[in-house]
Design an enzyme around this catalytic site. Sequence first.
Site, PDB file in Angstrom:
ATOM      1  CB  SER A 197      -0.877  -0.017   1.264  1.00  0.00           C
ATOM      2  OG  SER A 197      -1.503   1.236   1.463  1.00  0.00           O
ATOM      3  CE1 TYR A 211      -3.403  -0.649   5.463  1.00  0.00           C
ATOM      4  CE2 TYR A 211      -3.933  -2.930   5.954  1.00  0.00           C
ATOM      5  CZ  TYR A 211      -3.686  -1.916   5.040  1.00  0.00           C
ATOM      6  OH  TYR A 211      -3.715  -2.178   3.690  1.00  0.00           O
ATOM      7  CE  LYS A 240      -1.464  -4.438   3.550  1.00  0.00           C
ATOM      8  NZ  LYS A 240      -1.734  -5.759   2.961  1.00  0.00           N
TER       9      LYS A 240
HETATM   10  P1  NAD Z   1     -11.082  -7.002   1.596  1.00  0.00           P
HETATM   11  O1  NAD Z   1     -11.279  -6.991   3.067  1.00  0.00           O
HETATM   12  O2  NAD Z   1     -12.237  -6.743   0.707  1.00  0.00           O
HETATM   13  O3  NAD Z   1     -10.449  -8.413   1.147  1.00  0.00           O
HETATM   14  C1  NAD Z   1      -9.610  -9.132   2.011  1.00  0.00           C
HETATM   15  C2  NAD Z   1     -10.145 -10.555   2.028  1.00  0.00           C
HETATM   16  O4  NAD Z   1      -9.291 -11.359   2.816  1.00  0.00           O
HETATM   17  C3  NAD Z   1     -11.550 -10.660   2.634  1.00  0.00           C
HETATM   18  O5  NAD Z   1     -12.371 -11.391   1.766  1.00  0.00           O
HETATM   19  C4  NAD Z   1     -11.331 -11.394   3.958  1.00  0.00           C
HETATM   20  O6  NAD Z   1     -12.426 -12.228   4.263  1.00  0.00           O
HETATM   21  C5  NAD Z   1     -10.072 -12.196   3.647  1.00  0.00           C
HETATM   22  N1  NAD Z   1      -9.226 -12.523   4.804  1.00  0.00           N
HETATM   23  C6  NAD Z   1      -8.779 -11.691   5.772  1.00  0.00           C
HETATM   24  N2  NAD Z   1      -7.987 -12.363   6.621  1.00  0.00           N
HETATM   25  C7  NAD Z   1      -7.912 -13.647   6.169  1.00  0.00           C
HETATM   26  C8  NAD Z   1      -7.252 -14.822   6.610  1.00  0.00           C
HETATM   27  N3  NAD Z   1      -6.503 -14.820   7.715  1.00  0.00           N
HETATM   28  N4  NAD Z   1      -7.403 -15.960   5.889  1.00  0.00           N
HETATM   29  C9  NAD Z   1      -8.180 -15.978   4.771  1.00  0.00           C
HETATM   30  N5  NAD Z   1      -8.846 -14.897   4.306  1.00  0.00           N
HETATM   31  C10 NAD Z   1      -8.694 -13.745   5.001  1.00  0.00           C
HETATM   32  O7  NAD Z   1      -9.896  -5.978   1.295  1.00  0.00           O
HETATM   33  P2  NAD Z   1      -9.384  -5.408  -0.104  1.00  0.00           P
HETATM   34  O8  NAD Z   1      -9.732  -3.968  -0.150  1.00  0.00           O
HETATM   35  O9  NAD Z   1      -9.766  -6.301  -1.205  1.00  0.00           O
HETATM   36  O10 NAD Z   1      -7.794  -5.494   0.129  1.00  0.00           O
HETATM   37  C11 NAD Z   1      -7.082  -6.621  -0.315  1.00  0.00           C
HETATM   38  C12 NAD Z   1      -5.630  -6.408   0.058  1.00  0.00           C
HETATM   39  O11 NAD Z   1      -5.171  -5.183  -0.507  1.00  0.00           O
HETATM   40  C13 NAD Z   1      -5.375  -6.290   1.554  1.00  0.00           C
HETATM   41  O12 NAD Z   1      -4.146  -6.929   1.847  1.00  0.00           O
HETATM   42  C14 NAD Z   1      -5.251  -4.792   1.782  1.00  0.00           C
HETATM   43  O13 NAD Z   1      -4.436  -4.509   2.894  1.00  0.00           O
HETATM   44  C15 NAD Z   1      -4.603  -4.363   0.507  1.00  0.00           C
HETATM   45  N6  NAD Z   1      -4.851  -2.957   0.171  1.00  0.00           N
HETATM   46  C16 NAD Z   1      -6.125  -2.503   0.079  1.00  0.00           C
HETATM   47  C17 NAD Z   1      -6.343  -1.158  -0.233  1.00  0.00           C
HETATM   48  C18 NAD Z   1      -7.751  -0.608  -0.308  1.00  0.00           C
HETATM   49  O14 NAD Z   1      -7.903   0.614  -0.244  1.00  0.00           O
HETATM   50  N7  NAD Z   1      -8.754  -1.436  -0.441  1.00  0.00           N
HETATM   51  C19 NAD Z   1      -5.267  -0.307  -0.469  1.00  0.00           C
HETATM   52  C20 NAD Z   1      -3.980  -0.820  -0.369  1.00  0.00           C
HETATM   53  C21 NAD Z   1      -3.781  -2.168  -0.053  1.00  0.00           C
HETATM   54  C1  WQD Z   2      -9.596   9.240   1.313  1.00  0.00           C
HETATM   55  C2  WQD Z   2      -9.787  10.721   1.581  1.00  0.00           C
HETATM   56  C3  WQD Z   2     -10.133  11.294   3.881  1.00  0.00           C
HETATM   57  C4  WQD Z   2     -13.987   9.323   4.293  1.00  0.00           C
HETATM   58  C5  WQD Z   2      -7.058   4.313   3.417  1.00  0.00           C
HETATM   59  C6  WQD Z   2      -5.980   3.565   4.141  1.00  0.00           C
HETATM   60  C7  WQD Z   2      -5.022   2.977   3.136  1.00  0.00           C
HETATM   61  C8  WQD Z   2      -5.785   2.139   2.135  1.00  0.00           C
HETATM   62  C9  WQD Z   2      -6.840   2.988   1.466  1.00  0.00           C
HETATM   63  C10 WQD Z   2      -5.700  -0.132   2.856  1.00  0.00           C
HETATM   64  C11 WQD Z   2      -9.048  11.194   2.825  1.00  0.00           C
HETATM   65  C12 WQD Z   2     -11.355  11.620   3.030  1.00  0.00           C
HETATM   66  C13 WQD Z   2     -12.793   9.790   3.775  1.00  0.00           C
HETATM   67  C14 WQD Z   2     -14.998  10.240   4.645  1.00  0.00           C
HETATM   68  C15 WQD Z   2     -13.598  12.030   3.947  1.00  0.00           C
HETATM   69  N1  WQD Z   2      -6.390   1.013   2.732  1.00  0.00           N
HETATM   70  N2  WQD Z   2     -12.614  11.123   3.612  1.00  0.00           N
HETATM   71  N3  WQD Z   2     -14.760  11.569   4.453  1.00  0.00           N
HETATM   72  O1  WQD Z   2      -7.320   7.286   4.123  1.00  0.00           O
HETATM   73  O2  WQD Z   2      -6.429   7.625   1.747  1.00  0.00           O
HETATM   74  O3  WQD Z   2      -6.461   5.360   2.718  1.00  0.00           O
HETATM   75  O4  WQD Z   2      -7.713   3.459   2.504  1.00  0.00           O
HETATM   76  O5  WQD Z   2      -4.602  -0.374   2.497  1.00  0.00           O
HETATM   77  O6  WQD Z   2      -4.090   2.193   3.829  1.00  0.00           O
HETATM   78  O7  WQD Z   2      -5.268   4.492   4.934  1.00  0.00           O
HETATM   79  O8  WQD Z   2      -8.591   6.446   2.089  1.00  0.00           O
HETATM   80  O9  WQD Z   2     -10.970   6.539   1.472  1.00  0.00           O
HETATM   81  O10 WQD Z   2     -10.348   6.580   3.954  1.00  0.00           O
HETATM   82  O11 WQD Z   2      -9.899   8.573   2.531  1.00  0.00           O
HETATM   83  O12 WQD Z   2     -13.414  13.246   3.801  1.00  0.00           O
HETATM   84  O13 WQD Z   2     -16.112   9.873   5.133  1.00  0.00           O
HETATM   85  O14 WQD Z   2     -11.160  10.972   1.806  1.00  0.00           O
HETATM   86  O15 WQD Z   2      -9.877  12.330   4.805  1.00  0.00           O
HETATM   87  O16 WQD Z   2      -8.547  12.467   2.571  1.00  0.00           O
HETATM   88  P1  WQD Z   2      -7.171   6.806   2.719  1.00  0.00           P
HETATM   89  P2  WQD Z   2     -10.033   6.979   2.545  1.00  0.00           P
END
Ligand code: NAD
Ligand code: WQD
Length: 344
Positions: free
Chosen positions: A127, A152, A156
């Site tokens: 991330s 969190y 990562k």
């Molecule tokens: P998500 O929660 O939709 O998907 C994660 C999935 O993993 C879920 O279906 C959950 O049930 C499963 N899971 C969690 N722990 C588990 C375990 N121990 N064993 C088996 N399954 C498990 O999240 P997402 O948004 O699809 O994110 C996927 C990956 O991408 C994560 O590693 C997250 O940290 C990373 N990521 C997400 C974002 C974002 O904004 N969504 C941004 C950067 C990185």
């Molecule tokens: C985006 C912008 C908020 C909600 C997070 C995690 C990151 C990754 C992605 C897992 C920010 C603003 C949000 C609301 C708002 N997840 N906001 N009102 O914080 O960039 O990243 O999700 O890996 O690790 O930190 O994403 O969508 O929460 O926020 O104003 O109700 O929207 O302040 O500027 P963020 P976000």
Amino acid sequence: MKKRILVTGGTGYIGSHTVVELQNSGYDVVIVDNLSNSSADVVDNIEKVSGVRPAFEKLDCLDFEGMDKLFTKYPGIKGIIHFAASKAVGESVQKPLLYYRNNLLSLVNLLELMPKHGVEGIIFSSSCTVYGQPDILPVTEEAPIKKAESPYGNTKQINEEIIRDTVASGAPIHAIMLRYFNPIGAHPTALIGELPNGVPQNLLPYVTQTAIGIREKLSVFGDDYDTPDGSCIRDYIYVVDLAKAHVIAMDRILENKQKEKVEVFNIGTGKGVSVLELIRTFEKATGVKLNYQIVGRRAGDIEKVWANPDFANKELGWKAEANLEDTLRSAWNWQLKLRERNIQ
Ligand code: NAD
Ligand code: WQD
């Protein structure tokens, strides 16, 4: 002969979209998911989208014996895409040990099992959060890793180190770490998308739930930042573009095209968009007026971050293609479909 890939977290938001793209590219996919943040009907919807039903095992990546048996049950797995993790930043502050156990030990299990079962490569979901507030924007892969703002984010960073140390130890493992920026949107079919549990923490699900009337109004967390309109800036990337990057990365690993045993890529559009800009673009794309108010800053928010995606563009031959309006429209269509299905 189709190459078999394990996708952990494959019924989750990004995982489900990636499974579809892997299948579209001819991969044979096995999903492992413990359904802690998704549901099994996502497998049905993946099948509706791609026409192919992936193998699915409800299993926890923390269950070492269970995962060991999985590789025996599904022989010939060549690569892993490891999405499975807990990802709620706020929750990680309240429950750090849950995050350290889930996000670190699930990776350790996979890395330990890979050599035993002849699995060559792993793609890790990292991330942009590892950068914190970059000193220079757009941010490149060479930017310094800053102290994580949350457990969190720390998981990562530690996961990236675990991978590097394991490969450096001589383990027969190749890895690509993809640093996602802000994934948003849903599949054009509106059959798969983001389904946050409870009150959405992320911006776009909150926007679409406000637009459809589930939430009364969106709180914009601050308009006093050092940005053109005062609201925070992020790099919002269409989830299908992100999914496609995983297929290219998996091809790269399995076709031995990597130049290093561990490679890192920023997966972003390279374009910074403010919260207020996103709101305006959403209103334009959908014709729906959004009820929002400016409130105080959210603790832990960084001011502005967007990717320099040149390395991924050049080295992977991957580029984000969708425009923001279409992406936001896809999220709205997904929200409408959820209401049609009485899910939200
Ligand atoms: P998500 O929660 O939709 O998907 C994660 C999935 O993993 C879920 O279906 C959950 O049930 C499963 N899971 C969690 N722990 C588990 C375990 N121990 N064993 C088996 N399954 C498990 O999240 P997402 O948004 O699809 O994110 C996927 C990956 O991408 C994560 O590693 C997250 O940290 C990373 N990521 C997400 C974002 C974002 O904004 N969504 C941004 C950067 C990185
Ligand atoms: C985006 C912008 C908020 C909600 C997070 C995690 C990151 C990754 C992605 C897992 C920010 C603003 C949000 C609301 C708002 N997840 N906001 N009102 O914080 O960039 O990243 O999700 O890996 O690790 O930190 O994403 O969508 O929460 O926020 O104003 O109700 O929207 O302040 O500027 P963020 P976000």
